[in-house]
Design a protein around this motif. Structure first.
Motif, PDB file in Angstrom:
ATOM      1  N   ASN A   1       0.976  -1.396   0.151  1.00  0.00           N
ATOM      2  CA  ASN A   1       0.107   0.047  -0.090  1.00  0.00           C
ATOM      3  C   ASN A   1       0.827   1.346   0.063  1.00  0.00           C
ATOM      4  OD1 ASN A   1      -1.591  -2.208   1.499  1.00  0.00           O
ATOM      5  ND2 ASN A   1      -2.728  -1.333   1.091  1.00  0.00           N
TER       6      ASN A   1
ATOM      7  N   GLN B   1       1.286   3.980  -2.823  1.00  0.00           N
ATOM      8  CA  GLN B   1       0.835   6.240  -2.461  1.00  0.00           C
ATOM      9  C   GLN B   1       2.311   6.096  -3.078  1.00  0.00           C
ATOM     10  OE1 GLN B   1       0.702   6.628   1.541  1.00  0.00           O
ATOM     11  NE2 GLN B   1      -0.344   7.871   1.089  1.00  0.00           N
TER      12      GLN B   1
ATOM     13  N   LEU C   1      -9.187   8.291  -7.893  1.00  0.00           N
ATOM     14  CA  LEU C   1      -9.813   6.879  -7.978  1.00  0.00           C
ATOM     15  C   LEU C   1      -8.854   6.345  -6.889  1.00  0.00           C
ATOM     16  CD1 LEU C   1     -12.989   6.038 -10.475  1.00  0.00           C
ATOM     17  CD2 LEU C   1     -13.325   7.051  -8.253  1.00  0.00           C
ATOM     18  N   GLN C   2      -7.311   7.145  -7.646  1.00  0.00           N
ATOM     19  CA  GLN C   2      -6.166   5.877  -6.879  1.00  0.00           C
ATOM     20  C   GLN C   2      -6.426   5.753  -5.164  1.00  0.00           C
ATOM     21  OE1 GLN C   2      -2.940   7.654  -9.114  1.00  0.00           O
ATOM     22  NE2 GLN C   2      -3.908   6.466 -10.951  1.00  0.00           N
ATOM     23  N   ALA C   3      -6.246   6.775  -4.953  1.00  0.00           N
ATOM     24  CA  ALA C   3      -6.062   7.177  -2.738  1.00  0.00           C
ATOM     25  C   ALA C   3      -7.077   6.198  -2.896  1.00  0.00           C
ATOM     26  CB  ALA C   3      -5.603   8.611  -2.704  1.00  0.00           C
ATOM     27  N   PRO C   4      -8.246   5.865  -2.276  1.00  0.00           N
ATOM     28  CA  PRO C   4      -9.250   5.687  -1.681  1.00  0.00           C
ATOM     29  C   PRO C   4      -9.436   4.255  -2.293  1.00  0.00           C
ATOM     30  CG  PRO C   4     -10.778   6.059  -3.840  1.00  0.00           C
ATOM     31  CD  PRO C   4      -9.116   7.166  -3.459  1.00  0.00           C
ATOM     32  N   HIS C   5      -8.646   3.539  -3.257  1.00  0.00           N
ATOM     33  CA  HIS C   5      -8.576   2.396  -3.861  1.00  0.00           C
ATOM     34  C   HIS C   5      -7.457   0.994  -2.700  1.00  0.00           C
ATOM     35  CE1 HIS C   5      -7.250  -1.321  -6.297  1.00  0.00           C
ATOM     36  NE2 HIS C   5      -8.173  -1.814  -6.634  1.00  0.00           N
TER      37      HIS C   5
ATOM     38  N   ALA D   1      -6.452   2.207  -0.168  1.00  0.00           N
ATOM     39  CA  ALA D   1      -7.132   2.656   1.233  1.00  0.00           C
ATOM     40  C   ALA D   1      -8.374   1.549   1.874  1.00  0.00           C
ATOM     41  CB  ALA D   1      -7.605   4.449   2.112  1.00  0.00           C
ATOM     42  N   GLU D   2      -8.981   1.318   0.435  1.00  0.00           N
ATOM     43  CA  GLU D   2      -9.738   0.266   0.932  1.00  0.00           C
ATOM     44  C   GLU D   2      -9.429  -0.753   0.805  1.00  0.00           C
ATOM     45  OE1 GLU D   2     -13.462  -0.552   1.188  1.00  0.00           O
ATOM     46  OE2 GLU D   2     -13.062   1.437   0.021  1.00  0.00           O
TER      47      GLU D   2
ATOM     48  N   MET E   1     -14.681   0.177  -8.355  1.00  0.00           N
ATOM     49  CA  MET E   1     -13.388   1.477  -8.594  1.00  0.00           C
ATOM     50  C   MET E   1     -12.604   1.408 -10.436  1.00  0.00           C
ATOM     51  SD  MET E   1     -12.260   2.845  -5.306  1.00  0.00           S
ATOM     52  CE  MET E   1     -12.625   3.730  -3.875  1.00  0.00           C
TER      53      MET E   1
ATOM     54  N   SER F   1      -1.853  -2.274  -4.751  1.00  0.00           N
ATOM     55  CA  SER F   1      -3.210  -1.722  -3.935  1.00  0.00           C
ATOM     56  C   SER F   1      -4.022  -3.385  -4.213  1.00  0.00           C
ATOM     57  CB  SER F   1      -3.888  -1.170  -4.440  1.00  0.00           C
ATOM     58  OG  SER F   1      -5.126  -1.117  -3.683  1.00  0.00           O
TER      59      SER F   1
ATOM     60  N   ASN G   1      -3.102  -5.503  -0.862  1.00  0.00           N
ATOM     61  CA  ASN G   1      -2.937  -4.574   1.060  1.00  0.00           C
ATOM     62  C   ASN G   1      -2.475  -5.021   2.107  1.00  0.00           C
ATOM     63  OD1 ASN G   1      -5.074  -2.798   1.418  1.00  0.00           O
ATOM     64  ND2 ASN G   1      -6.591  -3.544  -0.059  1.00  0.00           N
TER      65      ASN G   1
END
Length: 295
Positions: free
Chosen positions: A131, A135, A185-189, A191-192, A201, A252, A255
């Motif tokens: 992750n 980022q 959409l990259q950041a929420p992906h 963090a998801e 996404m 991502s 995770n």
């Protein structure tokens, strides 16, 4: 001169009592030393286990590969020390015939075996840092590629400015906005944790990519011949961004930071608490032992 039989017997009895007293004194001193050593080892056990747990947690929270690996190594060393202390304490408790303390130590041994398994899984995930890597790609190379795509588009000139200028501007805006939508959409992906949400996404990203490529195709017949190399550079910049976005998605989806954190807080957290409780109970039980192991 011979002593009467009764006197001789009394002397032997006195000597025997002296020897027994000395022997008992030695046994008491030996027992006290072993009880003291057991207390010291039980205290060390709690300290070393706490060090191992703390180092593991720092490995999970670290934001660089180097820090994660260093903390993971520290956790492994502390766990080895815990095992060495267990091996030293067990025989002492059995030799003192302390059944309660022996049982408490065995409870910890069983819990520690489960802890080590969970900790190994946690640390293996933590040191991957997928992750964090995703980022960094998003905020670094992917951002640069998106900016390069925008800059290349804005440098293209229309073949017929009077006729196609506004249409061309609209297509450029569409292409830039759709790439920015992918970026957003990259950041929420990253963090998801829910794979279903991540999949949705990714579908939105695919739709945005298709819109960006459609805009470039529509631009092709509108640009002046001198700008065609720039249009080709724009396509290359989009390809680079899309490739980086794919890397970000792959990292991502692994995770590992979120999964290691979930393990540390949930399954491993419960086992850690049980281990600490057993060790504290062992210390408390030993602290109540007085002379020669009495309570």
């Amino acid at each position: 001169m011979k002593l009467p039989l009764s006197a001789s017997r009394a002397a032997w009895i006195a000597l025997t009592l002296v020897l027994l007293h000395a022997s008992a004194g030695c046994d008491v001193n030996s027992a006290l030393e072993r009880v003291s050593e057991a207390r010291r080892l039980s205290a060390d056990l709690l300290v070393q286990f706490t060090k191992a747990a703390d180092a593991s947690n720092r490995a999970v929270m670290a934001d660089t590969d180097e820090a994660s690996v260093a903390f993971a190594r520290e956790a492994e060393q502390a766990k080895q020390t815990v095992q060495t202390t267990i091996d030293a304490l067990g025989p002492i408790l059995r030799g003192l015939n302390f059944p309660e303390e022996t049982q408490l130590l065995q409870e910890f041994v069983n819990q520690f075996a489960e802890y080590r398994d969970l900790d190994r899984r946690t640390l293996d995930l933590a040191v991957e840092n997928t992750n964090v890597k995703a980022q960094r790609l998003s905020f670094g190379p992917a951002q640069e590629a998106a900016d390069a795509f925008r800059d290349a588009l804005e440098s293209i000139a229309p073949a017929d400015a009077a006729k196609d200028a506004w249409r061309m501007k609209a297509l450029v805006v569409t292409a830039v906005v759709t790439v920015r939508e992918m970026q957003v959409l990259q950041a929420p992906h990253i963090a998801e944790a829910d794979e279903a949400v991540m999949t949705r996404m990714e579908k939105r990203m695919a739709t945005s990519e298709a819109a960006a490529r459609a805009a470039l195709e529509a631009l092709a017949p509108l640009v002046q011949p001198a700008s065609r190399p720039r249009l080709a550079a724009t396509t290359a910049a989009l390809d680079k961004f899309v490739g980086l976005n794919a890397q970000i998605m792959a990292l991502s989806l692994r995770n590992t930071n979120l999964r290691s954190l979930a393990l540390a807080l949930n399954q491993k957290g419960k086992v850690t608490g049980a281990c600490e409780h057993s060790l504290q109970s062992l210390r408390d039980a030993l602290s109540k032992r007085g002379f020669y192991g009495t309570r």
